[in-house]
Structure formats: structure tokens, C-alpha cells
Scaffold this motif. Structure first.
Motif, PDB file in Angstrom:
ATOM      1  N   GLN A  56       9.507  -1.088  11.657  1.00  0.00           N
ATOM      2  CA  GLN A  56       8.738   0.018  12.223  1.00  0.00           C
ATOM      3  C   GLN A  56       8.766   1.171  11.246  1.00  0.00           C
ATOM      4  O   GLN A  56       9.808   1.460  10.647  1.00  0.00           O
ATOM      5  N   ARG A  57       7.612   1.829  11.109  1.00  0.00           N
ATOM      6  CA  ARG A  57       7.555   2.967  10.210  1.00  0.00           C
ATOM      7  C   ARG A  57       6.589   4.001  10.767  1.00  0.00           C
ATOM      8  O   ARG A  57       5.520   3.650  11.267  1.00  0.00           O
ATOM      9  N   ASN A  58       6.981   5.249  10.673  1.00  0.00           N
ATOM     10  CA  ASN A  58       6.110   6.362  11.025  1.00  0.00           C
ATOM     11  C   ASN A  58       5.613   6.964   9.719  1.00  0.00           C
ATOM     12  O   ASN A  58       6.395   7.174   8.788  1.00  0.00           O
ATOM     13  N   ILE A  59       4.325   7.243   9.667  1.00  0.00           N
ATOM     14  CA  ILE A  59       3.730   7.829   8.475  1.00  0.00           C
ATOM     15  C   ILE A  59       3.069   9.143   8.889  1.00  0.00           C
ATOM     16  O   ILE A  59       2.250   9.160   9.806  1.00  0.00           O
ATOM     17  N   SER A  60       3.428  10.197   8.216  1.00  0.00           N
ATOM     18  CA  SER A  60       2.837  11.497   8.530  1.00  0.00           C
ATOM     19  C   SER A  60       1.403  11.551   8.006  1.00  0.00           C
ATOM     20  O   SER A  60       1.013  10.767   7.137  1.00  0.00           O
ATOM     21  N   ARG A  61       0.635  12.496   8.538  1.00  0.00           N
ATOM     22  CA  ARG A  61      -0.725  12.697   8.056  1.00  0.00           C
ATOM     23  C   ARG A  61      -0.655  12.956   6.551  1.00  0.00           C
ATOM     24  O   ARG A  61       0.191  13.711   6.085  1.00  0.00           O
ATOM     25  N   LYS A  62      -1.492  12.293   5.800  1.00  0.00           N
ATOM     26  CA  LYS A  62      -1.557  12.333   4.338  1.00  0.00           C
ATOM     27  C   LYS A  62      -0.420  11.562   3.672  1.00  0.00           C
ATOM     28  O   LYS A  62      -0.310  11.544   2.446  1.00  0.00           O
ATOM     29  N   GLY A  63       0.450  10.922   4.478  1.00  0.00           N
ATOM     30  CA  GLY A  63       1.502  10.090   3.907  1.00  0.00           C
ATOM     31  C   GLY A  63       0.912   8.821   3.309  1.00  0.00           C
ATOM     32  O   GLY A  63      -0.105   8.309   3.767  1.00  0.00           O
ATOM     33  N   VAL A  64       1.549   8.319   2.279  1.00  0.00           N
ATOM     34  CA  VAL A  64       1.047   7.142   1.563  1.00  0.00           C
ATOM     35  C   VAL A  64       1.828   5.897   1.991  1.00  0.00           C
ATOM     36  O   VAL A  64       3.054   5.881   1.937  1.00  0.00           O
ATOM     37  N   LEU A  65       1.100   4.874   2.390  1.00  0.00           N
ATOM     38  CA  LEU A  65       1.696   3.588   2.734  1.00  0.00           C
ATOM     39  C   LEU A  65       1.758   2.686   1.502  1.00  0.00           C
ATOM     40  O   LEU A  65       2.741   1.992   1.272  1.00  0.00           O
ATOM     41  N   LEU A  66       0.704   2.710   0.700  1.00  0.00           N
ATOM     42  CA  LEU A  66       0.657   1.935  -0.549  1.00  0.00           C
ATOM     43  C   LEU A  66       0.010   2.802  -1.609  1.00  0.00           C
ATOM     44  O   LEU A  66      -1.098   3.297  -1.419  1.00  0.00           O
ATOM     45  N   GLN A  67       0.700   2.979  -2.715  1.00  0.00           N
ATOM     46  CA  GLN A  67       0.177   3.783  -3.830  1.00  0.00           C
ATOM     47  C   GLN A  67      -0.465   2.864  -4.860  1.00  0.00           C
ATOM     48  O   GLN A  67       0.086   1.789  -5.161  1.00  0.00           O
ATOM     49  N   GLU A  68      -1.603   3.272  -5.385  1.00  0.00           N
ATOM     50  CA  GLU A  68      -2.221   2.529  -6.480  1.00  0.00           C
ATOM     51  C   GLU A  68      -1.165   2.283  -7.559  1.00  0.00           C
ATOM     52  O   GLU A  68      -0.393   3.177  -7.897  1.00  0.00           O
ATOM     53  N   GLY A  69      -1.105   1.057  -8.064  1.00  0.00           N
ATOM     54  CA  GLY A  69      -0.128   0.705  -9.091  1.00  0.00           C
ATOM     55  C   GLY A  69       1.113   0.029  -8.533  1.00  0.00           C
ATOM     56  O   GLY A  69       1.844  -0.634  -9.264  1.00  0.00           O
ATOM     57  N   ASP A  70       1.366   0.186  -7.218  1.00  0.00           N
ATOM     58  CA  ASP A  70       2.485  -0.508  -6.571  1.00  0.00           C
ATOM     59  C   ASP A  70       2.010  -1.862  -6.048  1.00  0.00           C
ATOM     60  O   ASP A  70       0.813  -2.074  -5.830  1.00  0.00           O
ATOM     61  N   VAL A  71       2.938  -2.756  -5.824  1.00  0.00           N
ATOM     62  CA  VAL A  71       2.606  -4.068  -5.265  1.00  0.00           C
ATOM     63  C   VAL A  71       2.631  -3.982  -3.748  1.00  0.00           C
ATOM     64  O   VAL A  71       3.577  -3.449  -3.160  1.00  0.00           O
ATOM     65  N   CYS A  72       1.587  -4.505  -3.125  1.00  0.00           N
ATOM     66  CA  CYS A  72       1.526  -4.551  -1.659  1.00  0.00           C
ATOM     67  C   CYS A  72       2.446  -5.671  -1.177  1.00  0.00           C
ATOM     68  O   CYS A  72       2.225  -6.836  -1.488  1.00  0.00           O
ATOM     69  N   ARG A  73       3.476  -5.318  -0.439  1.00  0.00           N
ATOM     70  CA  ARG A  73       4.483  -6.289  -0.020  1.00  0.00           C
ATOM     71  C   ARG A  73       4.489  -6.559   1.486  1.00  0.00           C
ATOM     72  O   ARG A  73       5.315  -7.318   1.965  1.00  0.00           O
ATOM     73  N   HIS A  74       3.559  -5.934   2.229  1.00  0.00           N
ATOM     74  CA  HIS A  74       3.581  -6.061   3.684  1.00  0.00           C
ATOM     75  C   HIS A  74       2.191  -6.242   4.278  1.00  0.00           C
ATOM     76  O   HIS A  74       1.229  -5.659   3.796  1.00  0.00           O
ATOM     77  N   LYS A  75       2.135  -7.023   5.350  1.00  0.00           N
ATOM     78  CA  LYS A  75       0.998  -6.998   6.275  1.00  0.00           C
ATOM     79  C   LYS A  75       1.318  -5.885   7.248  1.00  0.00           C
ATOM     80  O   LYS A  75       2.465  -5.703   7.642  1.00  0.00           O
ATOM     81  N   VAL A  76       0.295  -5.144   7.675  1.00  0.00           N
ATOM     82  CA  VAL A  76       0.513  -3.944   8.475  1.00  0.00           C
ATOM     83  C   VAL A  76      -0.328  -3.991   9.742  1.00  0.00           C
ATOM     84  O   VAL A  76      -1.546  -4.232   9.676  1.00  0.00           O
TER      85      VAL A  76
END
Length: 192
Positions: free
Chosen positions: A29-49
């Protein structure tokens, strides 16, 4: 477990209570604030969301700083950056929050394991992927064949609840039109 996820997965995938618990048991479980980044360009996507609450967007930035939005992901939907996730390569896209979000995440290893253990989940996952391919093909066709007015009408028809939640410049980016063009279209429709 968020009630919205339990209801969604049981109704949409037909999972039993035990299977639902098993799927949820491997979620982060994860809470993301408004404008928070879940995946940044250049990082590897490691999760289905799975988005239980809030609104995410997936976009790609050009060297001039302009952003091109390819997807909005509201509550009760899934998101992933598929090429990065499948190939374990750096993502060309960023996924961030337009609103505060509550999300559930599964690692690739855990999600593959769940699909092996729960055939209904595998079938449902394949259905979601097929549906996304269909939606993306329709969007490509619309992009190359529709007028700005037709793109706007289609967006309103397909996403009636998103327009009030998304800034006008982001809707314009998603549609591939300028903000001025979108404003002109909206004003023309209001004055009818």
C-alpha cells in the motif's frame, strides 16, 4: 484492505474471498501526495498498480519541456509502464499524481506468482491488457483521423468525470491539440 479494491476484484475478476485475500496479501500500500511521482522517467517500472483513490497520469516530456500525456488512471483502474515493466529497462515515461492517491502495488514476481496460483486472475489480467490495447488503437486512430472537435467530444464521452478533475492544458496535451484550440472548442459548444 481497501473496500474499493475488494469490491472491484471480486466483481470484475470473479475472485473468491480467499483469492482476494491472497492477492491483497502480496500488495504494497502506498499513499502518493498530489504532484508526487510514482515512476520517474529513467527508472525501471517494477510494479503493477491499482488505483484505489485519486488520479494518476502517464506522460512523456520532450527536450523542450513540453509534456505529452498518454493516459489518465482514475480510481478503480490499473496502470503500468508496460515496456519498462516487461523488459526491465528504464522508462521513457513518468507517472505522477494529479490528486492525492491511495494505490496498491505488486512486484512482477509476485503478480506472476499470483496469476499462476489463481487462474481467474490471469484471465482477468489478460482481459485488462487486451482492453488497453483496444483503447490505445482507437486512440491512435482518433489522433490521426479525427478533428480537434471530434477528439474533444470523444474524450467527454469516454471520460465524463475526468474533465472537471484535470486542468485544461493537460486535457489539451492528452488530445494533442493546443490549449487555445481546446478553449475555442469548449466556448463554441457552450454558446450553442
Amino acid at each position: 484492505m481497501p473496500v474499493v479494491f475488494k469490491t472491484y476484484i471480486q466483481q470484475q475478476a470473479g475472485l473468491s474471498a480467499t483469492e482476494t485475500d491472497q492477492v491483497y496479501g502480496l500488495a504494497l500500500q502506498r499513499n502518493i501526495s498530489r504532484k508526487g511521482v510514482l515512476l520517474q522517467e529513467g527508472d525501471v517500472c517494477r510494479h503493477k498498480v491499482f488505483i484505489a483513490k485519486g488520479l494518476l497520469r502517464t506522460y512523456r516530456a520532450k527536450s523542450d519541456g513540453s509534456e505529452h500525456i498518454i493516459q489518465f488512471s482514475p480510481e478503480n483502474s490499473w496502470t503500468v509502464e508496460p515496456e519498462s515493466y516487461d523488459k526491465s529497462i528504464p522508462s521513457a515515461y513518468t507517472i505522477d499524481a494529479l490528486e492525492p492517491c491511495d494505490v496498491l502495488l505488486w512486484t512482477k514476481k509476485d503478480f506472476v506468482s499470483l496469476q499462476e496460483d489463481i487462474p481467474k486472475l490471469k484471465s482477468f489480467s489478460q482481459h485488462v491488457i487486451s482492453n488497453n490495447i483496444y483503447i490505445n488503437r482507437q486512440r491512435v486512430f482518433s489522433t490521426i483521423s479525427s478533428s480537434a472537435e471530434e477528439k474533444y467530444d470523444e474524450f467527454i464521452r469516454q471520460h465524463p468525470n475526468l474533465f472537471a478533475r484535470v486542468p485544461l492544458h493537460m486535457v489539451a496535451s492528452y488530445l494533442g491539440v493546443s490549449r487555445e484550440t481546446l478553449s475555442r472548442i469548449r466556448n463554441a459548444q457552450v454558446s450553442r
